[in-house]
Design a protein around this motif. Structure first.
Motif, mmCIF file in Angstrom:
data_model
loop_
_atom_site.group_PDB
_atom_site.id
_atom_site.type_symbol
_atom_site.label_atom_id
_atom_site.label_comp_id
_atom_site.label_asym_id
_atom_site.label_seq_id
_atom_site.Cartn_x
_atom_site.Cartn_y
_atom_site.Cartn_z
ATOM 1 N N UNK A 88 -6.858 18.643 17.525
ATOM 2 C CA UNK A 88 -7.886 19.469 16.584
ATOM 3 C C UNK A 88 -8.769 20.445 17.519
ATOM 4 N N UNK A 89 -9.694 21.152 16.855
ATOM 5 C CA UNK A 89 -10.431 22.200 17.515
ATOM 6 C C UNK A 89 -11.008 21.885 19.082
ATOM 7 N N UNK A 90 -11.315 20.474 19.191
ATOM 8 C CA UNK A 90 -11.971 20.325 20.403
ATOM 9 C C UNK A 90 -10.941 20.763 21.689
ATOM 10 N N UNK A 91 -9.742 20.618 21.465
ATOM 11 C CA UNK A 91 -8.748 20.937 22.551
ATOM 12 C C UNK A 91 -8.934 22.207 23.040
ATOM 13 N N UNK A 92 -9.137 23.175 22.092
ATOM 14 C CA UNK A 92 -9.285 24.578 22.339
ATOM 15 C C UNK A 92 -10.319 24.707 23.529
ATOM 16 N N UNK A 93 -11.615 24.175 23.252
ATOM 17 C CA UNK A 93 -12.552 24.257 24.187
ATOM 18 C C UNK A 93 -12.443 23.441 25.522
ATOM 19 N N UNK A 94 -11.584 22.405 25.241
ATOM 20 C CA UNK A 94 -11.574 21.612 26.666
ATOM 21 C C UNK A 94 -10.298 22.539 27.428
ATOM 22 N N UNK A 130 -15.942 18.764 25.110
ATOM 23 C CA UNK A 130 -15.824 18.578 23.775
ATOM 24 C C UNK A 130 -15.370 17.320 23.167
ATOM 25 N N UNK A 131 -15.939 16.981 22.345
ATOM 26 C CA UNK A 131 -15.715 15.536 21.580
ATOM 27 C C UNK A 131 -15.515 15.790 20.085
ATOM 28 N N UNK A 132 -14.772 14.871 19.694
ATOM 29 C CA UNK A 132 -14.543 14.740 18.152
ATOM 30 C C UNK A 132 -15.054 13.674 17.234
ATOM 31 N N UNK A 133 -15.628 14.010 16.103
ATOM 32 C CA UNK A 133 -15.884 12.840 15.389
ATOM 33 C C UNK A 133 -15.030 12.824 14.492
ATOM 34 N N UNK A 134 -14.212 11.578 14.102
ATOM 35 C CA UNK A 134 -12.959 11.513 13.304
ATOM 36 C C UNK A 134 -12.959 10.050 12.749
ATOM 37 N N UNK A 135 -12.797 10.150 11.471
ATOM 38 C CA UNK A 135 -12.610 8.827 10.500
ATOM 39 C C UNK A 135 -11.153 8.936 10.260
#
Length: 219
Positions: free
Chosen positions: A161-167, A173-178
């Motif tokens: 997801x989008x956090x990987x672009x910043x990393x 960057x962290x991700x909230x994900x259900x």
């Protein structure tokens, strides 16, 4: 490319910045209520609440700017960083909101909080871990929510997801994900399976964590 952005300006233009991101869609065939209208709505409401509290004087204006970004998943985030390359040096932390409101009773999903990888170590993991414990011990409910017991995991890094672009740019960057949602990428990913209580819990952690970082001093 359709990218929507907004910001709560900080009082110190030389200070680092913080950013919340949620994707508006992945591709035309997969729009959904949990994936990702829930993420879009969560950061919209979090930003609106912070802006209102600051304008009323309930909260002091933050020292650091808090940015909000709504994008086509991954491609929109990449284009935004290409257009504003100076942000790579200014961003202190990023939170990605990708599926933040699944009803645990109907979707069998729980909150996975994806940590930064070892290659990008950050205090962000510990801050969010403390906020997860806080929410677990706090009575956060809504009138229309399922109000289930808070079910969460602090997970190692997971991409996708989008956090990987910043990393990839060296920005924590962290991700909230259900996950895993029974209706993921299906025509049954509808609003009846999105839970306002879970969204409120995520919004509380995001708003609290980023306002803390936006006002934090050296200590």
């Amino acid at each position: 490319m359709n990218v929507v952005s907004a910001a709560i300006p900080g009082t110190d233009p030389e200070a680092k910045e913080l950013l919340m991101v949620a994707h508006l869609f992945e591709r035309i065939a997969t729009p959904g209520a949990n994936d990702n209208c829930s993420g879009v709505a969560t950061i919209l409401e979090t930003g609106r609440t912070l802006a209102r509290l600051i304008s009323k004087g309930t909260l002091e204006a933050p020292r650091r700017t808090i940015r909000f970004l709504w994008v086509p998943e991954i491609t929109g985030t990449r284009e935004f960083l290409y257009k504003f390359p100076d942000l790579e040096d200014k961003l202190m932390a990023v939170l990605n909101f990708d599926m933040t409101g699944a009803n645990p009773k109907t979707t069998d999903a729980y909150l996975r909080m994806k940590s930064t990888p070892d290659s990008c170590p950050s205090f962000l993991n510990d801050l969010i871990a403390n906020l997860l414990l806080c929410v677990d011990q706090t009575f956060i409910r809504t009138q229309w929510g399922a109000n289930s017991q808070f079910n969460y995991r602090l997970c190692p890094f997971i991409s996708g997801s989008d956090h990987t672009v910043f990393l990839a740019a060296g920005i924590p960057a962290m991700q909230f994900n259900y996950y895993s949602d029974n209706f993921y990428h299906s025509s049954e990913d509808r609003s009846k399976h999105v839970d306002p209580t879970e969204m409120k819990r995520v919004g509380f952690m995001a708003g609290t964590g980023f306002y803390y970082l936006a006002t934090a001093g050296a200590e």
